[in-house]
Design a protein around this motif. Structure first.
Motif, PDB file in Angstrom:
ATOM      1  N   GLY A   1       0.788  -1.237   0.000  1.00 27.61           N
ATOM      2  CA  GLY A   1       0.000   0.000   0.000  1.00 27.61           C
ATOM      3  C   GLY A   1       0.817   1.283   0.000  1.00 27.61           C
ATOM      4  N   ARG A   2       2.151   1.174  -0.005  1.00 24.19           N
ATOM      5  CA  ARG A   2       3.016   2.361   0.056  1.00 24.19           C
ATOM      6  C   ARG A   2       4.044   2.316  -1.066  1.00 24.19           C
ATOM      7  N   PRO A   3       4.189   3.415  -1.788  1.00 21.89           N
ATOM      8  CA  PRO A   3       5.155   3.443  -2.891  1.00 21.89           C
ATOM      9  C   PRO A   3       6.583   3.149  -2.426  1.00 21.89           C
ATOM     10  N   ILE A   4       7.304   2.430  -3.257  1.00 25.04           N
ATOM     11  CA  ILE A   4       8.724   2.189  -3.042  1.00 25.04           C
ATOM     12  C   ILE A   4       9.467   3.471  -3.398  1.00 25.04           C
ATOM     13  N   GLN A   5      10.317   3.929  -2.500  1.00 23.57           N
ATOM     14  CA  GLN A   5      11.060   5.177  -2.714  1.00 23.57           C
ATOM     15  C   GLN A   5      12.492   4.867  -3.162  1.00 23.57           C
ATOM     16  N   ASN A   6      12.697   4.908  -4.473  1.00 20.21           N
ATOM     17  CA  ASN A   6      14.045   4.705  -5.000  1.00 20.21           C
ATOM     18  C   ASN A   6      14.814   6.019  -4.955  1.00 20.21           C
ATOM     19  N   ARG A   7      16.114   5.922  -5.008  1.00 22.84           N
ATOM     20  CA  ARG A   7      16.973   7.113  -4.908  1.00 22.84           C
ATOM     21  C   ARG A   7      18.050   7.064  -5.989  1.00 22.84           C
ATOM     22  N   PHE A   8      17.603   7.007  -7.225  1.00 20.74           N
ATOM     23  CA  PHE A   8      18.535   6.946  -8.340  1.00 20.74           C
ATOM     24  C   PHE A   8      19.051   8.344  -8.669  1.00 20.74           C
ATOM     25  N   ALA A   9      20.365   8.428  -8.910  1.00 16.99           N
ATOM     26  CA  ALA A   9      20.984   9.712  -9.247  1.00 16.99           C
ATOM     27  C   ALA A   9      21.154   9.881 -10.756  1.00 16.99           C
ATOM     28  N   ARG A  10      21.188   8.774 -11.483  1.00 17.68           N
ATOM     29  CA  ARG A  10      21.395   8.837 -12.934  1.00 17.68           C
ATOM     30  C   ARG A  10      20.337   8.006 -13.640  1.00 17.68           C
ATOM     31  N   ILE A  11      19.920   8.478 -14.807  1.00 20.12           N
ATOM     32  CA  ILE A  11      18.898   7.768 -15.575  1.00 20.12           C
ATOM     33  C   ILE A  11      19.365   6.350 -15.915  1.00 20.12           C
TER      34      ILE A  11
ATOM     35  N   VAL B   1       6.223   2.982  -7.540  1.00 15.73           N
ATOM     36  CA  VAL B   1       7.630   3.256  -7.252  1.00 15.73           C
ATOM     37  C   VAL B   1       7.888   4.718  -7.588  1.00 15.73           C
ATOM     38  N   ASN B   2       8.746   5.350  -6.823  1.00 17.43           N
ATOM     39  CA  ASN B   2       9.164   6.722  -7.108  1.00 17.43           C
ATOM     40  C   ASN B   2      10.520   6.639  -7.791  1.00 17.43           C
ATOM     41  N   ASP B   3      10.513   6.772  -9.115  1.00 16.04           N
ATOM     42  CA  ASP B   3      11.752   6.705  -9.878  1.00 16.04           C
ATOM     43  C   ASP B   3      12.173   8.050 -10.439  1.00 16.04           C
TER      44      ASP B   3
ATOM     45  N   PRO C   1      13.242  17.964  -9.004  1.00 15.42           N
ATOM     46  CA  PRO C   1      12.381  18.573  -7.982  1.00 15.42           C
ATOM     47  C   PRO C   1      11.145  17.726  -7.650  1.00 15.42           C
ATOM     48  N   ALA C   2      10.716  16.888  -8.595  1.00  9.84           N
ATOM     49  CA  ALA C   2       9.522  16.073  -8.353  1.00  9.84           C
ATOM     50  C   ALA C   2       9.795  14.919  -7.387  1.00  9.84           C
ATOM     51  N   HIS C   3      11.042  14.532  -7.203  1.00  7.09           N
ATOM     52  CA  HIS C   3      11.330  13.377  -6.349  1.00  7.09           C
ATOM     53  C   HIS C   3      10.783  13.576  -4.936  1.00  7.09           C
ATOM     54  N   ASP C   4      11.170  14.664  -4.300  1.00  8.85           N
ATOM     55  CA  ASP C   4      10.738  14.888  -2.914  1.00  8.85           C
ATOM     56  C   ASP C   4       9.241  15.173  -2.823  1.00  8.85           C
ATOM     57  N   ARG C   5       8.706  15.858  -3.819  1.00  9.37           N
ATOM     58  CA  ARG C   5       7.267  16.146  -3.825  1.00  9.37           C
ATOM     59  C   ARG C   5       6.467  14.844  -3.880  1.00  9.37           C
ATOM     60  N   VAL C   6       6.867  13.946  -4.784  1.00  4.69           N
ATOM     61  CA  VAL C   6       6.181  12.657  -4.916  1.00  4.69           C
ATOM     62  C   VAL C   6       6.396  11.817  -3.653  1.00  4.69           C
ATOM     63  N   ALA C   7       7.598  11.860  -3.098  1.00  2.00           N
ATOM     64  CA  ALA C   7       7.873  11.113  -1.863  1.00  2.00           C
ATOM     65  C   ALA C   7       6.966  11.579  -0.729  1.00  2.00           C
ATOM     66  N   SER C   8       6.725  12.877  -0.636  1.00  2.00           N
ATOM     67  CA  SER C   8       5.865  13.383   0.431  1.00  2.00           C
ATOM     68  C   SER C   8       4.422  12.932   0.245  1.00  2.00           C
ATOM     69  N   MET C   9       3.995  12.716  -0.997  1.00  2.00           N
ATOM     70  CA  MET C   9       2.645  12.209  -1.252  1.00  2.00           C
ATOM     71  C   MET C   9       2.500  10.785  -0.736  1.00  2.00           C
ATOM     72  N   ALA C  10       3.552  10.019  -0.825  1.00  2.00           N
ATOM     73  CA  ALA C  10       3.513   8.645  -0.328  1.00  2.00           C
ATOM     74  C   ALA C  10       3.306   8.618   1.177  1.00  2.00           C
ATOM     75  N   HIS C  11       3.918   9.569   1.861  1.00  2.00           N
ATOM     76  CA  HIS C  11       3.803   9.624   3.324  1.00  2.00           C
ATOM     77  C   HIS C  11       2.477  10.210   3.780  1.00  2.00           C
ATOM     78  N   SER C  12       1.855  11.002   2.899  1.00  2.00           N
ATOM     79  CA  SER C  12       0.579  11.613   3.272  1.00  2.00           C
ATOM     80  C   SER C  12      -0.601  10.715   2.928  1.00  2.00           C
ATOM     81  N   GLY C  13      -0.313   9.569   2.274  1.00  2.00           N
ATOM     82  CA  GLY C  13      -1.388   8.651   1.911  1.00  2.00           C
ATOM     83  C   GLY C  13      -2.138   9.090   0.684  1.00  2.00           C
TER      84      GLY C  13
END
Length: 193
Positions: free
Chosen positions: A122-132, A172-174, A180-192
């Motif tokens: 029920g919770r997105p996987i938060q990946n932390r890729f630096a390069r495509i 997944v958050n890829d 800039p969208a990485h942290d925004r999308v990550a915060s959505m995962a925590h807010s449900g």
């Protein structure tokens, strides 16, 4: 320095999709189904091709209503094959009709959204890729989901298509960590969201 994920380039349609849709956790079962179908139509093509035709697809497929599409047969297939506004692949059109039937069967048992989101608890996987180059085309999890989708009667949902789907609907958050969208999308995962 922060910059968008490079895959979206500068095309305004692609940039808007990247900024407002891609990676945002989607929970609506019909929206999830539509996205899976569109990802199937993308096979062998670029996503921007599908994105540019998305409104045409929505019109041609009657708003992606699985209850309507499940009842379609040869007359609707013929109509869609003649529709220049969509990708005119008989195999993908027939798969969409079959996928509508599979969606309805699955929805009766547990709900399409519950079926999908249970794979990530029920919770997105938060990946932390630096390069495509570090972002995979498929994963063990996408292989597993693909197999279960196929076992449920879905087609055009191989592990690569399934992973692209997972990325798009926020399972997944890829977004790259430099985006800039990485942290925004990550915060959505925590807010449900």
């Amino acid at each position: 320095m922060t910059e968008r994920c490079p895959w979206c380039g500068t095309d305004p349609i692609y940039v808007a999709y990247h900024d407002h849709e891609w990676g945002v956790p989607e929970r609506d079962p019909r929206a999830l189904w539509e996205k899976l179908i569109l990802d199937g139509f993308q096979a062998g093509l670029s996503w921007i091709t599908i994105l540019r035709k998305r409104d045409n697809f929505r019109t041609a497929f009657r708003g992606f209503d699985p209850e309507v599409i499940a009842g379609w047969g040869e007359p609707e297939i013929d109509r869609l094959i003649r529709d220049a506004g969509i990708v005119r692949s008989r195999a993908k059109i027939e798969a969409t009709i079959g996928n509508a039937r599979a969606y309805l069967r699955l929805s009766e048992r547990q709900g399409f959204d519950d079926f999908l989101w249970r794979f990530v608890d029920g919770r997105p996987i938060q990946n932390r890729f630096a390069r495509i180059e570090d972002v995979p085309a498929q994963t063990v999890l996408s292989q597993r989901i693909s197999k279960e989708l196929r076992d449920a009667g879905f087609r055009f949902c191989g592990p690569v298509i399934t992973y692209a789907f997972m990325q798009a609907v926020g399972m997944v958050n890829d977004h790259l960590v430099t985006c800039p969208a990485h942290d925004r999308v990550a915060s959505m995962a925590h807010s449900g969201a």
